[in-house]
Design an enzyme around this catalytic site. Structure first.
Site, PDB file in Angstrom:
ATOM      1  N   ASP A  36       0.880  -1.204  -0.070  1.00  0.00           N
ATOM      2  CA  ASP A  36       0.037  -0.059   0.032  1.00  0.00           C
ATOM      3  C   ASP A  36       0.899   1.288  -0.149  1.00  0.00           C
ATOM      4  O   ASP A  36       1.902   1.380   0.493  1.00  0.00           O
ATOM      5  CB  ASP A  36      -1.053   0.166   1.123  1.00  0.00           C
ATOM      6  CG  ASP A  36      -0.160  -0.323   2.523  1.00  0.00           C
ATOM      7  OD1 ASP A  36       0.647  -0.920   2.501  1.00  0.00           O
ATOM      8  OD2 ASP A  36      -0.837   0.493   3.281  1.00  0.00           O
ATOM      9  N   GLU A  67      -0.216  -1.446   5.432  1.00  0.00           N
ATOM     10  CA  GLU A  67       0.992  -1.188   6.614  1.00  0.00           C
ATOM     11  C   GLU A  67       0.525   0.511   7.053  1.00  0.00           C
ATOM     12  O   GLU A  67       0.835   0.659   8.119  1.00  0.00           O
ATOM     13  CB  GLU A  67       2.189  -1.250   6.031  1.00  0.00           C
ATOM     14  CG  GLU A  67       3.519  -0.915   7.101  1.00  0.00           C
ATOM     15  CD  GLU A  67       3.851   0.420   7.104  1.00  0.00           C
ATOM     16  OE1 GLU A  67       4.553   0.783   7.849  1.00  0.00           O
ATOM     17  OE2 GLU A  67       3.416   1.404   6.203  1.00  0.00           O
TER      18      GLU A  67
END
Ligand SMILES: [Zn+2]
Length: 412
Positions: free
Chosen positions: A100, A165
Site C-alpha cells: 500500500d 501497513e
C-alpha cells in the site's frame, strides 16, 4: 567470478528493469479504503503476474477479508525461492515489504504525475517509489540477480508483500500473525521500510507509544467573571505542563539506543473550545503523544498521569478523564541477534559503513513481529522522502540494498 560477484555485476546493470518495475507498481495506486482508495488487490495481482514472467512461480496468498474494497479482500502474498538443498529446515530469510501507499496529497506540490514514474538524474520519482517499493523491488531484484547468474540462494528465501501497513496493519501483518503460523523463531526477518541515508541504522527496538485524549469539564461563564466558573482550558494547560514535567521528575532514565535518549511526554493536538474570546470555556479537549522508554510500562505512565489529574481537578474544581487513542508496547530484538550481525556484515561489505543497532520513537510493523518473539530488524539506505510530494528513490540505493539482500541470501 564467484556467484556473489556475478550477482552483484548483474545488479549493476539492472537499472532498466528496476525503473520498469517501479513504474508498473506506481501506476496502480494501492490506497487504503480509509484514505478513499480501493486497496492493494490490483497491484498485488499485477506483481504476481510480473514475478511469474521472471520465473518466480511459488506463490501463496493469505488475503484478509475487507468488505470496504472491491472484491472484498486485502492481499498478502508470499513468494518462496527455495534454497540450494530445497528443504525448509533451518532459518529462512524473510524480507517483508508493503504494497500500500499513502495518497499523493496536494497535487500542486508535485512537479510530476505521482502515478507516472519519472526517471531522472539517477532517481525515480513517484508515489510509493521509496515507501515501500524501494525495499520491495530491491528484494525481488536480489533474488533475480542470483537466479539470473545461474545460482540459488543458500537458504530458503521468502519475499512477503503485505497490505495495510500505512493504516494500522490489521489486514496485513496483524492478520497473518493472527491466522497463520508462518514464522519460526530462528527465521531471519528484515523489514526494509526505514533507515537513514548512510544505511547505518539497524532498527531493533521502539519506544512504547501511547496517545491520550484528555477531556476536561469545568463550568462555562462570562469572561468578566472567571471566579463564577471553572476554566477547563486553564486546568488543561496546567495538566499539560505538569505531565510534561514528569519527564524530568519521574521518567528520568536514559537509553543511548534511542534518539532522543529519554521518555518524551508531549502535549500535541488541541481541539477548539469556545468560539468567542469573552467566554470562560467549560469544556476542553487536548491530546498527548507519549514515547516511553521500554523500561517503563505504559500502565506506570498512565498511573502517574492519573495522580497529576487528581491534583489538577482539586485545584481547578474541574473533572478530568482520558481516553487511550493508541497504545503499543514493543519488545526489542536483542542487539546480538543473528539478524543484526548478518545484516551489519552485509552492509559493511556493500556500503563500507558500520551499521549499528538503534531504537526509534515508535510506529513500525517491526513491533508486531517482535511482540510474537520474532527477531526482526528494520533497515534500508534511503533518503526519507516517504509520504512527501515528489517522493523519490535513488537507483544506487535500490541496487545497493538489493546487493545487501543478495549477500544475505547467499549466506557468506
Ligand atoms: Zn512504509
Amino acid at each position: 567470478m564467484n556467484l556473489k560477484e556475478k550477482a552483484f555485476k548483474w545488479l549493476d546493470s539492472s537499472t532498466d528493469g528496476i525503473v520498469e518495475l517501479e513504474s508498473l507498481l506506481s501506476s496502480i495506486p494501492a490506497i487504503a479504503p480509509e484514505s478513499g482508495g480501493h486497496g492493494e488487490m490490483k497491484k498485488a495481482e499485477t506483481l504476481v503476474g510480473w514475478l511469474g514472467s521472471k520465473g518466480i512461480h511459488q506463490i501463496e496468498r493469505y488475503d484478509a477479508p475487507d468488505p470496504r474494497v472491491p472484491g472484498g479482500k486485502r492481499p498478502n502474498v508470499i513468494a518462496t525461492i527455495p534454497g540450494l538443498d530445497g528443504s525448509e529446515e533451518g532459518p529462512r530469510l524473510w524480507i517483508m515489504s508493503h504494497l500500500d501507499v499513502v495518497p499523493e496529497g496536494d497535487r500542486t506540490m508535485w512537479k510530476t504525475d505521482p502515478f507516472k514514474v519519472l526517471f531522472q538524474d539517477g532517481r525515480v520519482y513517484g508515489r510509493g517509489v521509496e515507501d515501500n517499493q524501494q525495499g520491495l523491488v530491491g528484494s525481488i531484484f536480489a533474488v533475480l540477480s542470483i537466479l539470473g547468474s545461474g545460482g540459488a540462494p543458500a537458504l530458503t528465501v521468502k519475499l512477503l508483500f503485505v497490505a495495510d501497513e500505512e493504516v494500522g496493519s490489521a489486514f496485513g501483518i496483524q492478520h497473518l500473525l493472527k491466522t497463520q503460523k508462518l514464522f519460526r523463531r530462528d527465521d531471519i526477518i528484515i523489514v526494509p521500510d526505514g533507515g537513514n541515508a548512510q544505511g547505518t541504522e539497524i532498527e531493533v527496538a521502539e519506544k512504547n507509544l501511547c496517545w491520550l485524549k484528555v477531556l476536561t469539564k469545568g463550568k462555562q461563564c462570562h469572561g468578566s467573571t472567571p471566579d463564577e466558573g471553572a476554566n477547563a482550558f486553564l486546568a488543561a494547560c496546567d495538566l499539560a505542563l505538569r505531565v510534561h514535567e514528569l519527564e524530568k521528575t519521574v521518567f528520568t532514565a536514559r537509553d543511548p539506543l534511542f534518539q532522543p535518549d529519554r521518555t518524551t511526554l508531549s502535549p500535541t493536538r488541541k481541539e477548539a473550545n469556545v468560539p468567542n474570546i469573552n467566554t470562560i470555556p467549560g469544556d476542553d479537549v487536548f491530546c498527548f503523544d507519549m514515547r516511553i522508554l521500554p523500561c517503563y510500562p505504559i500502565d506506570q505512565v498512565l498511573g502517574e498521569v492519573s495522580k497529576v489529574m487528581r491534583q489538577v481537578e482539586a485545584e481547578h474544581r474541574v473533572t478530568m478523564s482520558y481516553e487511550v487513542v493508541q497504545r503499543n508496547e514493543s519488545k526489542a530484538t536483542p542487539r546480538e541477534a543473528p539478524v543484526v550481525k548478518l545484516l551489519a556484515k552485509a552492509v559493511k561489505e556493500v556500503y563500507g559503513v558500520d551499521a549499528k543497532p538503534v531504537g526509534i520513537g515508535g510506529g513500525t510493523v517491526g513491533a508486531y513481529l517482535r511482540n510474537e518473539g520474532l527477531d526482526c530488524v528494520v533497515w534500508a539506505r534511503l533518503e526519507e522522502t516517504a509520504h512527501q510530494p515528489n517522493e523519490n528513490a535513488k537507483i544506487e540505493n535500490i541496487i545497493g540494498d538489493a546487493k545487501v539482500f543478495a549477500s544475505l541470501m547467499l549466506g557468506q
